[in-house]
Write an enzyme that holds these catalytic residues in place. Structure first.
Site, PDB file in Angstrom:
ATOM      1  N   GLY A  12       0.818  -1.209   0.000  1.00  0.00           N
ATOM      2  CA  GLY A  12       0.000   0.000   0.000  1.00  0.00           C
ATOM      3  C   GLY A  12       0.848   1.252   0.000  1.00  0.00           C
ATOM      4  O   GLY A  12       0.539   2.235   0.675  1.00  0.00           O
ATOM      5  N   ALA A  13       1.919   1.237  -0.806  1.00  0.00           N
ATOM      6  CA  ALA A  13       2.956   2.282  -0.721  1.00  0.00           C
ATOM      7  C   ALA A  13       2.699   3.470  -1.622  1.00  0.00           C
ATOM      8  O   ALA A  13       3.530   4.376  -1.683  1.00  0.00           O
ATOM      9  CB  ALA A  13       4.319   1.673  -1.068  1.00  0.00           C
ATOM     10  N   ARG A  15       0.300   5.802  -1.438  1.00  0.00           N
ATOM     11  CA  ARG A  15      -0.284   7.025  -0.864  1.00  0.00           C
ATOM     12  C   ARG A  15      -0.367   6.890   0.644  1.00  0.00           C
ATOM     13  O   ARG A  15      -0.088   5.834   1.221  1.00  0.00           O
ATOM     14  CB  ARG A  15      -1.682   7.285  -1.437  1.00  0.00           C
ATOM     15  CG  ARG A  15      -2.666   6.163  -1.163  1.00  0.00           C
ATOM     16  CD  ARG A  15      -4.032   6.463  -1.725  1.00  0.00           C
ATOM     17  NE  ARG A  15      -4.967   5.376  -1.441  1.00  0.00           N
ATOM     18  CZ  ARG A  15      -6.277   5.481  -1.503  1.00  0.00           C
ATOM     19  NH1 ARG A  15      -6.823   6.643  -1.841  1.00  0.00           N
ATOM     20  NH2 ARG A  15      -7.056   4.452  -1.232  1.00  0.00           N
ATOM     21  N   ASN A  77       1.141  -2.791   5.400  1.00  0.00           N
ATOM     22  CA  ASN A  77       0.421  -1.543   5.597  1.00  0.00           C
ATOM     23  C   ASN A  77      -0.894  -1.488   4.832  1.00  0.00           C
ATOM     24  O   ASN A  77      -1.838  -0.837   5.282  1.00  0.00           O
ATOM     25  CB  ASN A  77       1.305  -0.363   5.161  1.00  0.00           C
ATOM     26  CG  ASN A  77       0.491   0.898   4.952  1.00  0.00           C
ATOM     27  OD1 ASN A  77       0.030   1.529   5.903  1.00  0.00           O
ATOM     28  ND2 ASN A  77       0.284   1.270   3.682  1.00  0.00           N
ATOM     29  N   SER A 129      -4.517  -1.030  14.350  1.00  0.00           N
ATOM     30  CA  SER A 129      -5.401   0.097  14.646  1.00  0.00           C
ATOM     31  C   SER A 129      -5.880  -0.009  16.079  1.00  0.00           C
ATOM     32  O   SER A 129      -5.984  -1.115  16.630  1.00  0.00           O
ATOM     33  CB  SER A 129      -6.622   0.078  13.715  1.00  0.00           C
ATOM     34  OG  SER A 129      -7.571   1.067  14.077  1.00  0.00           O
ATOM     35  N   TYR A 142     -14.582  -3.391   9.797  1.00  0.00           N
ATOM     36  CA  TYR A 142     -13.205  -2.916   9.947  1.00  0.00           C
ATOM     37  C   TYR A 142     -12.632  -3.338  11.294  1.00  0.00           C
ATOM     38  O   TYR A 142     -11.499  -3.845  11.374  1.00  0.00           O
ATOM     39  CB  TYR A 142     -13.164  -1.395   9.805  1.00  0.00           C
ATOM     40  CG  TYR A 142     -11.771  -0.809   9.823  1.00  0.00           C
ATOM     41  CD1 TYR A 142     -10.966  -0.866   8.701  1.00  0.00           C
ATOM     42  CD2 TYR A 142     -11.265  -0.181  10.971  1.00  0.00           C
ATOM     43  CE1 TYR A 142      -9.686  -0.327   8.703  1.00  0.00           C
ATOM     44  CE2 TYR A 142      -9.990   0.356  10.980  1.00  0.00           C
ATOM     45  CZ  TYR A 142      -9.208   0.286   9.851  1.00  0.00           C
ATOM     46  OH  TYR A 142      -7.933   0.815   9.864  1.00  0.00           O
ATOM     47  N   ALA A 143     -13.404  -3.146  12.359  1.00  0.00           N
ATOM     48  CA  ALA A 143     -12.918  -3.504  13.693  1.00  0.00           C
ATOM     49  C   ALA A 143     -12.657  -5.003  13.796  1.00  0.00           C
ATOM     50  O   ALA A 143     -11.655  -5.435  14.381  1.00  0.00           O
ATOM     51  CB  ALA A 143     -13.930  -3.066  14.752  1.00  0.00           C
ATOM     52  N   ALA A 144     -13.534  -5.815  13.211  1.00  0.00           N
ATOM     53  CA  ALA A 144     -13.336  -7.262  13.244  1.00  0.00           C
ATOM     54  C   ALA A 144     -12.060  -7.649  12.510  1.00  0.00           C
ATOM     55  O   ALA A 144     -11.283  -8.499  12.978  1.00  0.00           O
ATOM     56  CB  ALA A 144     -14.540  -7.972  12.625  1.00  0.00           C
ATOM     57  N   LYS A 146      -9.415  -5.785  12.033  1.00  0.00           N
ATOM     58  CA  LYS A 146      -8.241  -5.300  12.745  1.00  0.00           C
ATOM     59  C   LYS A 146      -8.017  -6.071  14.045  1.00  0.00           C
ATOM     60  O   LYS A 146      -6.866  -6.245  14.473  1.00  0.00           O
ATOM     61  CB  LYS A 146      -8.372  -3.799  13.016  1.00  0.00           C
ATOM     62  CG  LYS A 146      -8.206  -2.943  11.763  1.00  0.00           C
ATOM     63  CD  LYS A 146      -6.846  -3.133  11.129  1.00  0.00           C
ATOM     64  CE  LYS A 146      -6.614  -2.197   9.950  1.00  0.00           C
ATOM     65  NZ  LYS A 146      -5.252  -2.332   9.378  1.00  0.00           N
TER      66      LYS A 146
END
Length: 238
Positions: A12-13, A15, A77, A129, A142-144, A146
């Site tokens: 994910g480099a 941006r 990332n 996160s 998202y929380a799951a 992470k």
């Protein structure tokens, strides 16, 4: 491990946080940087080797491992947030978050663990996160993902200890990227987060809490869920 002289792959480099990692690695004297994104043409940093890598694509991961055989630091990332709730949200979106935020780092770790071992052990840095420890309406998927990434980090740390590979997680609240646009709250700059993660790699830390929000969330893990929600949001929650 020392960043100076290291060979690093950053996912994910193109941006945001990933681009900040690339710039800070250059400042710290990394000898070679593989900058990875789904479309290598979106990477505009100078002095890097751009590679196409969709972290949800096993063929891309295998190709990256075949190319970057000299890596001694892997930075996981790449990540997404779709704003999808778990009960009423689109199942495909939930799976997409898990594929990107959990299975992506897992498959990259599996592919690069033998490479790291052959190069002396090295290190893996996972960008996780504070949402690995709490959730909020609309952030269920998202929380799951992470939370899974947090346990991925702890589990692979144990599994890779024998080969001398350091595995570190960096947790944070909001970072000033496209993902947090429109959120009116204190935010870390991408450079601050990248520096916190790289400092942890150089000092041998297993986990770094990059801002006050991450520290607050982690401190509330012993509370009951309702108390934890009230601590974070100042109102009664489920």
């Amino acid at each position: 491990m020392n960043i100076e002289g290291a060979v690093v792959l950053v996912t994910g480099a193109n941006r945001g946080i990933g681009a900040a990692f690339v710039e800070q690695l250059k400042r710290r004297g990394a000898s070679k940087i593989y900058a990875a994104a789904r479309d290598a043409g979106t990477i505009h940093a100078d002095g890097v080797e751009a590679i196409s890598l969709d972290v949800t694509n096993p063929d891309d991961i295998a190709a990256a491992a075949a190319t970057a055989t000299d890596v001694d630091l892997l930075i996981n990332n790449a990540g997404i947030s779709t704003g999808t709730p778990l009960v009423s949200g689109d199942e495909a979106a939930i799976r997409r978050e898990m594929d990107t935020n959990f299975y992506g780092p897992l498959l990259l770790t599996r592919a690069f663990a033998p490479i790291l071992e052959s190069n002396g052990g090295g290190a893996i840095l996972n960008v996780v996160s504070a949402l690995s420890w709490f959730t909020a309406p609309g952030a269920g998927a998202y929380a799951a993902s992470k939370a899974a990434a947090w346990m991925l980090t702890d589990s692979t740390r144990l599994e890779l200890t024998a080969q001398g590979t350091q595995v570190t997680a960096v947790h944070m609240g909001l970072v000033d990227t496209d993902m947090s646009q429109g959120m009116d709250a204190p935010k870390l700059s991408p450079a601050e987060l990248a520096n916190a993660g790289l400092d942890a790699i150089e000092s041998g830390e297993q986990e770094v809490l990059a801002d006050d929000w991450a520290k607050l969330v982690k401190s509330g893990l012993t509370l009951e869920p309702k108390q934890r929600y009230e601590q974070l949001f100042g109102a009664t929650g489920a």
